[in-house]
Motif scaffolding. Structure first.
Motif, PDB file in Angstrom:
ATOM      1  N   LEU A 356       0.971  -1.174   0.322  1.00 14.50           N
ATOM      2  CA  LEU A 356       0.052  -0.005  -0.322  1.00 14.50           C
ATOM      3  C   LEU A 356       0.871   1.538   0.283  1.00 14.50           C
ATOM      4  O   LEU A 356       1.996   1.605   0.963  1.00 14.50           O
ATOM      5  CB  LEU A 356      -1.387  -0.184   0.954  1.00 14.50           C
ATOM      6  CG  LEU A 356      -2.089  -1.009   0.865  1.00 14.50           C
ATOM      7  CD1 LEU A 356      -1.677  -1.988   1.029  1.00 14.50           C
ATOM      8  CD2 LEU A 356      -2.876  -1.091   2.509  1.00 14.50           C
ATOM      9  N   VAL A 360      -2.747   5.814   1.843  1.00 18.71           N
ATOM     10  CA  VAL A 360      -3.858   5.281   1.447  1.00 18.71           C
ATOM     11  C   VAL A 360      -4.630   4.855   2.635  1.00 18.71           C
ATOM     12  O   VAL A 360      -3.473   4.549   3.801  1.00 18.71           O
ATOM     13  CB  VAL A 360      -3.367   3.404   0.853  1.00 18.71           C
ATOM     14  CG1 VAL A 360      -4.221   2.505   0.965  1.00 18.71           C
ATOM     15  CG2 VAL A 360      -2.263   3.666  -0.531  1.00 18.71           C
ATOM     16  N   LYS A 375      -0.505   4.856  -3.846  1.00 20.81           N
ATOM     17  CA  LYS A 375      -0.638   6.351  -3.165  1.00 20.81           C
ATOM     18  C   LYS A 375      -1.727   7.358  -3.105  1.00 20.81           C
ATOM     19  O   LYS A 375      -2.481   7.274  -3.850  1.00 20.81           O
ATOM     20  CB  LYS A 375       0.284   6.880  -2.745  1.00 20.81           C
ATOM     21  CG  LYS A 375       0.356   8.100  -4.299  1.00 20.81           C
ATOM     22  CD  LYS A 375       1.441   9.429  -4.113  1.00 20.81           C
ATOM     23  CE  LYS A 375       1.587   9.961  -5.670  1.00 20.81           C
ATOM     24  NZ  LYS A 375       3.099  11.211  -5.111  1.00 20.81           N
ATOM     25  N   SER A 377      -5.058   6.041  -2.250  1.00 21.86           N
ATOM     26  CA  SER A 377      -6.176   5.756  -2.754  1.00 21.86           C
ATOM     27  C   SER A 377      -6.631   5.521  -1.512  1.00 21.86           C
ATOM     28  O   SER A 377      -6.686   5.397  -0.557  1.00 21.86           O
ATOM     29  CB  SER A 377      -6.088   4.784  -3.570  1.00 21.86           C
ATOM     30  OG  SER A 377      -5.377   4.347  -5.153  1.00 21.86           O
ATOM     31  N   GLU A 400      -2.987   4.884  -8.365  1.00 22.23           N
ATOM     32  CA  GLU A 400      -2.909   5.510  -7.426  1.00 22.23           C
ATOM     33  C   GLU A 400      -3.915   6.466  -7.453  1.00 22.23           C
ATOM     34  O   GLU A 400      -4.347   6.759  -8.791  1.00 22.23           O
ATOM     35  CB  GLU A 400      -1.432   6.828  -7.773  1.00 22.23           C
ATOM     36  CG  GLU A 400      -0.009   6.234  -7.667  1.00 22.23           C
ATOM     37  CD  GLU A 400       0.958   7.261  -8.148  1.00 22.23           C
ATOM     38  OE1 GLU A 400       0.369   8.777  -8.424  1.00 22.23           O
ATOM     39  OE2 GLU A 400       2.103   7.030  -7.645  1.00 22.23           O
TER      40      GLU A 400
END
Length: 463
Positions: A356, A360, A375, A377, A400
């Protein structure tokens, strides 16, 4: 380490351990997450001996198997149980005559390397042994001294008179001597005692009778703490845990209650960390600076970055957690999990082989297995990655800035590109393009005139 002669270590680990009431050999019972014998071997290894020899007997195959990775250990079998002196004699023929021999007991796990080094240094021209003054004397051999303070012998408690039992200085079982001298003395040891055994400790009286120099090295309670039953095993565990807590606190970690911390391996912590009650660390764990670990967590073989916050009752196993990340409560991170900085893993989220990126968020009730998530998300509640087709595991890749709506089912292998959106309740099976919206659910229908089952049943009842 510079010495006048080479050093060889003999560890006596052949005892039956009957008082443990266990099918497991005594040497394989654990203190601090490691076998008793493992602690002794590690302490002896600090002295860098030319040879490390272990005498085994009861459960020899299991003991050797448990330490199969230790290529530095030479194993000797004591086929007949005739006492500690007889056990030492089994290994001596393989020891160089001009070596210094250090004899240790495999069931004294908390022995300190610095005490062993002092014992070896005292055995250049005679015997040296480690003694201690402890409160609990039961079962321990007593050190006899002459009027001028010279050591004259050791008497085992079962053979001691009431006057001898009143002696407060005890034998720890640690002894060093030139190999040739030790061999001579052991050859003179008889079995005229309550056990009918050849005691290693009898060499001390024989050496005193010959006028050979005997040096007593003062140890502490840890050198005297042998393990013969479950009660002593628990005592050794508490000593070990307290020592680890003291080490951590001296290094700048706050521990809410040192009596409610368990380290079953090795923990390294930076400054200004806080560890709450009932936390268990297993294997190799590293905490950065300013890490907070709240109550009831279990952390195994993990690295936790600076400023991370592990909330209560989270289980972390084989994971790498980035700086300022927040985990839990009630989260589970399984092996292969790698989290970037400022990642949020919330309650009842499980990850496995998941990478991750920074920022995140998976805040509730999700399973992320065999996944790579870019990143920034967001993973909504109830999201799962379907990574197993019944035969093989497959990976889900999320770009992303993606948004995964609540209750989404991501069927791998699957790619979701940057800034893509997954509508809540979707089952997604094919690639979602950059900035695309995927809706993978049946169209809603509202059926008018529908009657709940209870109403239908009521209409069927006779008047």
């Amino acid at each position: 380490m510079e010495r006048e002669t080479s050093l060889e270590v003999i560890v006596l680990a052949a005892g039956a351990g009957t008082r443990m009431r266990s099918r497991l050999p005594k040497m394989l019972h654990h203190v601090g997450g490691r076998p008793l014998l493992g602690h002794v071997l590690d302490a002896a290894g600090v002295l860098q001996p030319a040879a490390l020899r272990v005498v085994v007997g009861e459960g020899a195959e299991a003991v050797r198997a448990a330490f199969s990775a230790r290529t530095d250990v030479h194993w000797t079998l004591q086929r007949e149980r005739k006492g500690s002196g007889h056990a030492a004699m089994q290994a001596l023929p393989d020891v160089a005559d001009d070596a210094t021999v250090l004899v240790l007991a495999g069931d004294v796990p908390l022995v300190r390397a610095e005490v062993l080094e002092r014992c070896v240094a005292g055995a250049v021209s005679g015997l040296a042994l480690v003694t201690a003054h402890v409160g609990q004397l039961a079962g321990l051999g007593r050190i006899e001294r002459s009027a001028d303070g010279r050591v004259t012998g050791i008497v085992e408690e079962r053979d001691a008179t009431p006057e001898q039992k009143a002696i407060r200085e005890i034998n720890t079982g640690i002894l060093a001597a030139p190999a040739a001298l030790l061999g001579e003395l052991l050859g003179e040891v008889g079995a005229d005692n309550a056990q009918g055994e050849h005691y290693l400790t009898d060499v001390v009286g024989l050496a005193a009778h010959r006028g050979i120099s005997i040096r007593a090295v003062e140890g502490g309670a840890t050198e005297a703490l042998g393990v013969n039953d479950r009660r002593q095993l628990a005592q050794a565990e508490r000593h070990w845990q307290r020592a680890q807590a003291e080490r951590l606190m001296a290094g700048g970690t706050t521990i809410a209650d040192p009596t409610r911390l368990d380290i079953r391996g090795h923990l390294t912590a930076g400054r200004d960390c806080f560890i709450d009650i009932n936390v268990v660390f297993e294997g190799e764990v590293t905490l950065g600076d300013d890490v907070v670990v709240e109550a009831g967590c279990v952390i195994r073989d993990a690295t936790v970055g600076d400023g991370a916050h592990i909330k209560p009752h989270s289980v972390i196993d084989g994971a790498v957690i980035g700086r300022r990340s927040e985990i839990g409560p009630f989260a589970r991170l399984r092996p292969g999990t790698e989290l970037g900085e400022a990642v949020r893993i919330g309650n009842f989220v499980e990850t496995k082989k998941a990478r991750l990126g920074d920022g995140v968020k998976a805040s509730h009730l999700a399973y992320l297995g065999d996944a790579a998530i870019g990143k920034d998300s967001n993973v909504g509640a109830g999201t799962i990655t379907c990574n197993y087709d019944g035969v093989d595991k497959h990976e889900t890749e999320v770009g992303e800035g993606a948004f995964i709506g609540t209750n989404s089912t991501l069927v791998a292998p699957l790619t979701i590109e940057d800034q893509a959106y997954i509508a809540a309740g979707s089952t997604v099976t094919t690639r979602v393009p950059k900035e695309g919206l995927a809706v993978g659910r049946a169209r809603q229908r509202n059926i008018s005139g529908w009657s709940p089952p209870a109403k239908r049943k009521a209409r069927k009842k006779p008047a």
